[in-house]
Design a protein around this motif. Sequence first.
Motif, short mmCIF file in Angstrom:
data_model
loop_
_atom_site.label_atom_id
_atom_site.label_comp_id
_atom_site.label_asym_id
_atom_site.label_seq_id
_atom_site.Cartn_x
_atom_site.Cartn_y
_atom_site.Cartn_z
N TYR A 85 0.83 -1.21 0.00
CA TYR A 85 0.00 0.00 0.00
C TYR A 85 0.86 1.26 0.00
CZ TYR A 85 -3.28 3.61 1.17
OH TYR A 85 -4.01 4.77 1.13
N HIS A 89 0.49 2.41 -3.73
CA HIS A 89 -0.79 3.13 -3.80
C HIS A 89 -0.75 4.52 -3.17
CE1 HIS A 89 -2.73 -0.47 -5.31
NE2 HIS A 89 -2.12 -1.16 -4.35
N PHE A 90 -0.21 4.61 -1.97
CA PHE A 90 -0.24 5.88 -1.22
C PHE A 90 0.39 7.05 -1.99
CE2 PHE A 90 1.34 8.81 2.06
CZ PHE A 90 0.15 9.12 2.69
N PRO A 96 -7.80 6.00 -0.53
CA PRO A 96 -7.77 4.66 -1.14
C PRO A 96 -8.72 4.48 -2.32
CG PRO A 96 -7.78 4.48 1.23
CD PRO A 96 -8.01 5.92 0.91
N ASN A 99 -6.60 5.97 -5.11
CA ASN A 99 -5.30 5.36 -5.41
C ASN A 99 -5.36 3.86 -5.68
OD1 ASN A 99 -5.21 3.99 -2.91
ND2 ASN A 99 -4.07 5.62 -1.92
N GLY A 101 -5.95 1.39 -3.58
CA GLY A 101 -5.35 0.60 -2.52
C GLY A 101 -6.32 -0.06 -1.56
N THR A 102 -7.60 -0.04 -1.88
CA THR A 102 -8.59 -0.61 -0.97
C THR A 102 -8.33 -2.08 -0.67
OG1 THR A 102 -10.22 0.98 -1.79
CG2 THR A 102 -11.07 -0.95 -0.61
N ILE A 105 -5.35 -2.57 1.73
CA ILE A 105 -5.71 -2.25 3.12
C ILE A 105 -6.56 -3.37 3.72
CG2 ILE A 105 -7.04 -0.69 4.60
CD1 ILE A 105 -6.25 1.57 2.65
#
Length: 131
Positions: A85, A89-90, A96, A99, A101-102, A105
């Motif tokens: 992440y 993604h961040f 999220p 990006n 990134g769900t 996470i």
Amino acid sequence: MDEMLSKYQPVALSLFRFITGLLLFQYGVAKLLKFPPDSPFAKVELMSLYGSAGVIELVLGGLLLIGLFTRPVAFILSGEMAFAYFISHFPKSFFPVINGGTAAIAFCFACLYLSTSGGGPYSVDAKMGRS
């Protein structure tokens, strides 16, 4: 209602571990074995960051799938997902939903939970007498 459903908690834990492992294993298969061929990971090289992640997801996802060494495996996978992440993604966005990134996470905290709760009664660990 709580009493009625609470008796299914151990089975639900085993199912949760199995499905989490299966989903992570799927990412490893996509990155390393290039299946399905039209996945976003079709061009991942083995000796890359994504390739390394694929090895971890394939091997440890498989172990999580069967419930062998569940606690340490889940802890390592939780760290890998946190790392994924923040590395991938961040930097794109704080949010999220923007990006992408769900899933990272969700996997991070699912594996963190499994590292504390274990694999449940339907796991290799349980059959070998490990908790």
